[in-house]
Design a protein around this motif. Structure first.
Motif, PDB file in Angstrom:
ATOM      1  N   LEU A   1       2.514   1.756  -3.405  1.00 20.69           N
ATOM      2  CA  LEU A   1       1.566   2.182  -4.439  1.00 20.69           C
ATOM      3  C   LEU A   1       1.164   3.637  -4.260  1.00 20.69           C
ATOM      4  O   LEU A   1       1.009   4.377  -5.223  1.00 20.69           O
ATOM      5  N   GLU A   2       1.015   4.023  -2.993  1.00 24.62           N
ATOM      6  CA  GLU A   2       0.636   5.413  -2.751  1.00 24.62           C
ATOM      7  C   GLU A   2       1.753   6.381  -3.131  1.00 24.62           C
ATOM      8  O   GLU A   2       1.498   7.508  -3.524  1.00 24.62           O
ATOM      9  N   MET A   3       2.981   5.893  -3.000  1.00 22.43           N
ATOM     10  CA  MET A   3       4.127   6.740  -3.355  1.00 22.43           C
ATOM     11  C   MET A   3       4.294   6.849  -4.875  1.00 22.43           C
ATOM     12  O   MET A   3       4.941   7.768  -5.366  1.00 22.43           O
ATOM     13  N   ASP A   4       3.765   5.871  -5.571  1.00 24.72           N
ATOM     14  CA  ASP A   4       4.033   5.767  -7.002  1.00 24.72           C
ATOM     15  C   ASP A   4       3.131   6.714  -7.780  1.00 24.72           C
ATOM     16  O   ASP A   4       1.923   6.524  -7.867  1.00 24.72           O
ATOM     17  N   THR A   5       3.724   7.735  -8.319  1.00 21.01           N
ATOM     18  CA  THR A   5       2.924   8.741  -9.022  1.00 21.01           C
ATOM     19  C   THR A   5       2.756   8.392 -10.500  1.00 21.01           C
ATOM     20  O   THR A   5       2.072   9.098 -11.230  1.00 21.01           O
TER      21      THR A   5
ATOM     22  N   GLN B   1      -6.242   5.732 -11.569  1.00 24.80           N
ATOM     23  CA  GLN B   1      -6.403   6.518 -10.357  1.00 24.80           C
ATOM     24  C   GLN B   1      -6.752   5.646  -9.147  1.00 24.80           C
ATOM     25  O   GLN B   1      -6.384   5.950  -8.032  1.00 24.80           O
ATOM     26  N   HIS B   2      -7.474   4.557  -9.404  1.00 24.47           N
ATOM     27  CA  HIS B   2      -7.851   3.676  -8.309  1.00 24.47           C
ATOM     28  C   HIS B   2      -6.646   2.862  -7.864  1.00 24.47           C
ATOM     29  O   HIS B   2      -5.939   2.304  -8.697  1.00 24.47           O
ATOM     30  N   LEU B   3      -6.455   2.779  -6.562  1.00 22.21           N
ATOM     31  CA  LEU B   3      -5.413   1.859  -6.101  1.00 22.21           C
ATOM     32  C   LEU B   3      -5.959   0.440  -6.260  1.00 22.21           C
ATOM     33  O   LEU B   3      -7.133   0.182  -5.999  1.00 22.21           O
TER      34      LEU B   3
ATOM     35  N   ARG C   1       1.434   5.691 -11.770  1.00 21.41           N
ATOM     36  CA  ARG C   1       0.285   4.844 -12.117  1.00 21.41           C
ATOM     37  C   ARG C   1      -0.709   5.594 -12.990  1.00 21.41           C
ATOM     38  O   ARG C   1      -1.084   6.707 -12.687  1.00 21.41           O
TER      39      ARG C   1
ATOM     40  N   ARG D   1       0.840  -1.198   0.000  1.00 21.96           N
ATOM     41  CA  ARG D   1       0.000   0.000   0.000  1.00 21.96           C
ATOM     42  C   ARG D   1       0.878   1.251   0.000  1.00 21.96           C
ATOM     43  O   ARG D   1       0.648   2.191  -0.742  1.00 21.96           O
ATOM     44  N   PHE D   2       1.917   1.193   0.815  1.00 22.58           N
ATOM     45  CA  PHE D   2       2.837   2.320   0.912  1.00 22.58           C
ATOM     46  C   PHE D   2       3.498   2.600  -0.444  1.00 22.58           C
ATOM     47  O   PHE D   2       3.519   3.727  -0.929  1.00 22.58           O
TER      48      PHE D   2
END
Ligand SMILES: Nc1nc2c(ncn2[C@@H]2O[C@H](COP(=O)(O)OP(=O)(O)OP(=O)(O)O)[C@@H](O)[C@H]2O)c(=O)[nH]1
Ligand SMILES: [Mg+2]
Length: 323
Positions: A209-213, A218-220, A215, A206-207
């Motif tokens: 993926l959230e850091m990855d700009t 838009q949905h994780l 993508r 999760r960490f």
């Protein structure tokens, strides 16, 4: 392809289906004839790539998802791509044995394939095997590949949806996974959640993926902890998978991916046809090799030779009235 074989395929005969697959794998010359017949029969089966590090439980997950799909009345084709065995050059049978439970079911078709020799990637015929399953009437196709090396990148281009499977204490493996696969994953399953540490893996995913700009989506992607062997959480995993499929389908993602695939296929085919034609007409194959030997032994630039070769190629518009 013989009329008997094709009739058998059209009648839904499984042995004929297996033979059509073998034909695609082993006889590249018959490929276009086979595909011309298959394409109009396809109904748009969803291709789901299941990838991840060795031994995390991809086959067990695939089998468990297949059982869920069968309960929801879907028919399923499974392509298990194994690394080419250095001994036999054939696919390992392990996956097929693990999937034994499914083999009595007429609604499931399993095919093991060796990966392309020397490359570790998918066999060039893998996408076509998915087409065979689609034309045969399967509505979901799972493609299992070991997520190391070229195979995971190949699966990105031939699947509509990518599910990445991990297991507890693969924190380091997450980092080792090719960056592309994390970006492209549509869903994560942290398998073997019966063992300690699945929540840590979920957290670190999760960490990251959230850091990855980078993508695009838009949905994780959903990150679920499951135990495929104990069949824990697999119904929820399947429900989530169907939701992801629906959402991405609505967003036009499958069409876009399929368009890309077709475009790439046409370009690659043309490249091969033109290059073969060039070699046939110019007789340059030996010259290229001889030049390479000379060039390697000197510090000569290859570009004058390339310019000379290209000056021998002349593309002229057709003006003979034919189409
Ligand atoms: N504890 C536990 N073990 C599991 C689970 N699922 C699979 N395994 C075990 O993990 C091992 C590997 O499972 P596979 O399904 O073959 O894994 P794989 O990723 O397909 O393996 P390769 O194709 O060889 O990379 C087997 O011994 C399974 O029984 C699970 O939920 N919990
Ligand atoms: Mg496996």
């Amino acid at each position: 392809m013989t009329p008997e074989l094709w009739n058998g395929f059209l009648k839904g005969d499984r042995i004929s289906c297996a033979r059509v697959i073998s034909l695609l794998e082993n006889e590249p010359d018959s490929r276009s004839d086979v595909l011309d017949r298959l394409y109009p029969l396809r109904k748009g089966a969803t291709r789901i790539g299941i990838t991840g590090p060795p031994g995390v439980g991809k086959s067990t997950v695939t089998a468990a998802l297949t059982k869920e799909a069968r309960s929801a009345d879907h028919t399923v084709g499974i392509i298990a791509v194994d690394p080419t065995s250095p001994f036999s050059g054939g696919a390992f049978l392990g996956d097929r044995i693990r999937m034994n439970e499914l083999t009595g079911d007429e609604g499931v078709f399993i095919r093991s394939m060796a990966s392309r020799e020397g490359h570790g990637g998918l066999s060039p015929s893998t996408p076509y095997v998915a087409d065979v399953f689609d034309a045969f009437g399967m509505d979901m196709v799972f493609i299992e590949t070991v997520g190391v090396g070229q195979a995971e990148i190949d699966v990105l281009t031939c699947a509509d949806i990518i599910v990445v499977v991990l297991q507890p204490s693969t924190g380091d493996t997450i980092q080792a996974l090719k960056a592309g696969i994390l970006e492209a994953a549509d869903m994560f399953l942290v398998n073997k959640a019966d063992l300690p540490g699945a929540d840590m893996v979920q957290e670190s995913l999760r960490f990251m993926l959230e850091m990855d700009t980078r993508r695009e989506d838009q949905h994780l992607p959903p990150i679920l902890a499951v135990s495929a062997r104990n069949d824990t959480g697999m119904d929820e995993a399947f429900a989530q998978l169907m939701q992801v499929i629906e959402r991405l389908g609505d967003a036009g993602r499958f069409l876009a991916k399929r368009k890309e695939r077709i475009e790439r296929e046409v370009i690659e085919a043309m490249r091969k046809i033109l290059y073969d034609d060039f070699l046939a007409k110019s007789g340059a194959r030996d010259e290229i090799e001889q030049f390479a030997v000379r060039c390697a032994e000197s510090n000569q630039s290859p570009f004058p030779f390339i310019r000379e070769l290209s000056s021998r190629v002349k593309m002229e518009p057709r003006n003979d009235g034919k189409t």
